[in-house]
Design a protein around this motif. Structure first.
Motif, PDB file in Angstrom:
ATOM      1  N   ALA A 100       5.534  14.033 -11.428  1.00  0.00           N
ATOM      2  CA  ALA A 100       6.264  14.002 -12.692  1.00  0.00           C
ATOM      3  C   ALA A 100       5.414  14.441 -13.887  1.00  0.00           C
ATOM      4  O   ALA A 100       5.956  14.964 -14.863  1.00  0.00           O
ATOM      5  N   LEU A 101       4.118  14.237 -13.849  1.00  0.00           N
ATOM      6  CA  LEU A 101       3.284  14.559 -15.002  1.00  0.00           C
ATOM      7  C   LEU A 101       3.335  16.027 -15.420  1.00  0.00           C
ATOM      8  O   LEU A 101       3.467  16.311 -16.615  1.00  0.00           O
ATOM      9  N   ALA A 147       0.832  -1.205   0.000  1.00  0.00           N
ATOM     10  CA  ALA A 147       0.000   0.000   0.000  1.00  0.00           C
ATOM     11  C   ALA A 147       0.866   1.253   0.000  1.00  0.00           C
ATOM     12  O   ALA A 147       0.584   2.204  -0.732  1.00  0.00           O
ATOM     13  N   LYS A 148       1.931   1.246   0.796  1.00  0.00           N
ATOM     14  CA  LYS A 148       2.852   2.384   0.794  1.00  0.00           C
ATOM     15  C   LYS A 148       3.530   2.529  -0.558  1.00  0.00           C
ATOM     16  O   LYS A 148       3.723   3.637  -1.058  1.00  0.00           O
ATOM     17  N   GLY A 149       3.901   1.401  -1.156  1.00  0.00           N
ATOM     18  CA  GLY A 149       4.551   1.439  -2.467  1.00  0.00           C
ATOM     19  C   GLY A 149       3.639   2.016  -3.532  1.00  0.00           C
ATOM     20  O   GLY A 149       4.063   2.849  -4.345  1.00  0.00           O
ATOM     21  N   ILE A 150       2.383   1.603  -3.535  1.00  0.00           N
ATOM     22  CA  ILE A 150       1.432   2.129  -4.514  1.00  0.00           C
ATOM     23  C   ILE A 150       1.204   3.614  -4.283  1.00  0.00           C
ATOM     24  O   ILE A 150       1.158   4.401  -5.235  1.00  0.00           O
ATOM     25  N   ALA A 151       1.087   4.028  -3.030  1.00  0.00           N
ATOM     26  CA  ALA A 151       0.894   5.448  -2.718  1.00  0.00           C
ATOM     27  C   ALA A 151       2.088   6.276  -3.190  1.00  0.00           C
ATOM     28  O   ALA A 151       1.921   7.354  -3.771  1.00  0.00           O
ATOM     29  N   LEU A 152       3.303   5.776  -2.978  1.00  0.00           N
ATOM     30  CA  LEU A 152       4.488   6.505  -3.424  1.00  0.00           C
ATOM     31  C   LEU A 152       4.567   6.580  -4.945  1.00  0.00           C
ATOM     32  O   LEU A 152       4.965   7.608  -5.501  1.00  0.00           O
ATOM     33  N   ILE A 153       4.187   5.522  -5.628  1.00  0.00           N
ATOM     34  CA  ILE A 153       4.183   5.531  -7.096  1.00  0.00           C
ATOM     35  C   ILE A 153       3.184   6.559  -7.617  1.00  0.00           C
ATOM     36  O   ILE A 153       3.482   7.322  -8.546  1.00  0.00           O
ATOM     37  N   VAL A 154       1.997   6.589  -7.023  1.00  0.00           N
ATOM     38  CA  VAL A 154       0.973   7.536  -7.470  1.00  0.00           C
ATOM     39  C   VAL A 154       1.420   8.973  -7.218  1.00  0.00           C
ATOM     40  O   VAL A 154       1.299   9.835  -8.100  1.00  0.00           O
ATOM     41  N   VAL A 155       1.944   9.249  -6.031  1.00  0.00           N
ATOM     42  CA  VAL A 155       2.398  10.608  -5.720  1.00  0.00           C
ATOM     43  C   VAL A 155       3.553  11.015  -6.639  1.00  0.00           C
ATOM     44  O   VAL A 155       3.582  12.131  -7.167  1.00  0.00           O
ATOM     45  N   GLY A 156       4.495  10.120  -6.852  1.00  0.00           N
ATOM     46  CA  GLY A 156       5.608  10.415  -7.753  1.00  0.00           C
ATOM     47  C   GLY A 156       5.136  10.660  -9.176  1.00  0.00           C
ATOM     48  O   GLY A 156       5.630  11.560  -9.865  1.00  0.00           O
ATOM     49  N   GLY A 157       4.164   9.875  -9.624  1.00  0.00           N
ATOM     50  CA  GLY A 157       3.616  10.084 -10.963  1.00  0.00           C
ATOM     51  C   GLY A 157       2.907  11.417 -11.083  1.00  0.00           C
ATOM     52  O   GLY A 157       3.031  12.110 -12.096  1.00  0.00           O
ATOM     53  N   ILE A 165       1.914  17.212 -18.936  1.00  0.00           N
ATOM     54  CA  ILE A 165       0.590  16.602 -18.846  1.00  0.00           C
ATOM     55  C   ILE A 165      -0.048  17.073 -17.545  1.00  0.00           C
ATOM     56  O   ILE A 165       0.486  16.842 -16.468  1.00  0.00           O
ATOM     57  N   THR A 166      -1.192  17.754 -17.666  1.00  0.00           N
ATOM     58  CA  THR A 166      -1.870  18.231 -16.463  1.00  0.00           C
ATOM     59  C   THR A 166      -3.166  17.466 -16.263  1.00  0.00           C
ATOM     60  O   THR A 166      -3.881  17.166 -17.211  1.00  0.00           O
ATOM     61  N   LEU A 167      -3.458  17.145 -15.032  1.00  0.00           N
ATOM     62  CA  LEU A 167      -4.666  16.421 -14.675  1.00  0.00           C
ATOM     63  C   LEU A 167      -5.550  17.233 -13.736  1.00  0.00           C
ATOM     64  O   LEU A 167      -6.391  16.689 -13.038  1.00  0.00           O
ATOM     65  N   GLY A 168      -5.353  18.538 -13.729  1.00  0.00           N
ATOM     66  CA  GLY A 168      -6.091  19.393 -12.808  1.00  0.00           C
ATOM     67  C   GLY A 168      -7.586  19.323 -12.999  1.00  0.00           C
ATOM     68  O   GLY A 168      -8.344  19.342 -12.036  1.00  0.00           O
ATOM     69  N   TRP A 169      -8.048  19.226 -14.237  1.00  0.00           N
ATOM     70  CA  TRP A 169      -9.488  19.189 -14.486  1.00  0.00           C
ATOM     71  C   TRP A 169     -10.106  17.911 -13.945  1.00  0.00           C
ATOM     72  O   TRP A 169     -11.249  17.926 -13.497  1.00  0.00           O
ATOM     73  N   ILE A 170      -9.350  16.816 -13.963  1.00  0.00           N
ATOM     74  CA  ILE A 170      -9.867  15.563 -13.403  1.00  0.00           C
ATOM     75  C   ILE A 170      -9.960  15.680 -11.885  1.00  0.00           C
ATOM     76  O   ILE A 170     -10.952  15.265 -11.282  1.00  0.00           O
TER      77      ILE A 170
END
Length: 94
Positions: free
Chosen positions: A19-20, A6-16, A25-30
């Motif tokens: 980096a976006l 769970a920590k690994g997935i959270a770190l991957i998501v935050v890092g992604g 690549i912006t995801l602000g509207w989502i």
């Protein structure tokens, strides 16, 4: 799922997410659309867990945010309903 994965997935998501924007690549509207829905969901969970005041406040704020995001669609729906009601009233008089 254990604690390490769970920590690994959270770190991957935050890092992604960090980096976006660097890659253009912006995801602000989502995020702007998902946040009110998440807030409503957390309010429902709070309501079910007997925290009626906090749950109700979260649902109310999330609902107000949703109305703010979709005000154009809501007004379009009201306009269509008024037009349909007016046409039905016009046809009844004949």
């Amino acid at each position: 799922m254990n604690n390490r994965s769970a920590k690994g997935i959270a770190l991957i998501v935050v890092g992604g997410l960090i980096a976006l924007p660097i890659l253009g690549i912006t995801l602000g509207w989502i995020i702007k659309l998902l946040f009110p829905l998440i807030l409503i969901g957390l309010g429902v969970v709070g309501w079910r867990n007997n925290s009626k005041i906090l749950g109700g406040l979260m649902i109310a704020f999330g609902g107000l945010m949703i109305i703010g995001k979709f005000h154009t669609l809501i007004m379009l729906g009201i306009a269509i309903a008024l037009i349909a009601f007016g046409v039905s009233q016009f046809n009844k008089r004949r």
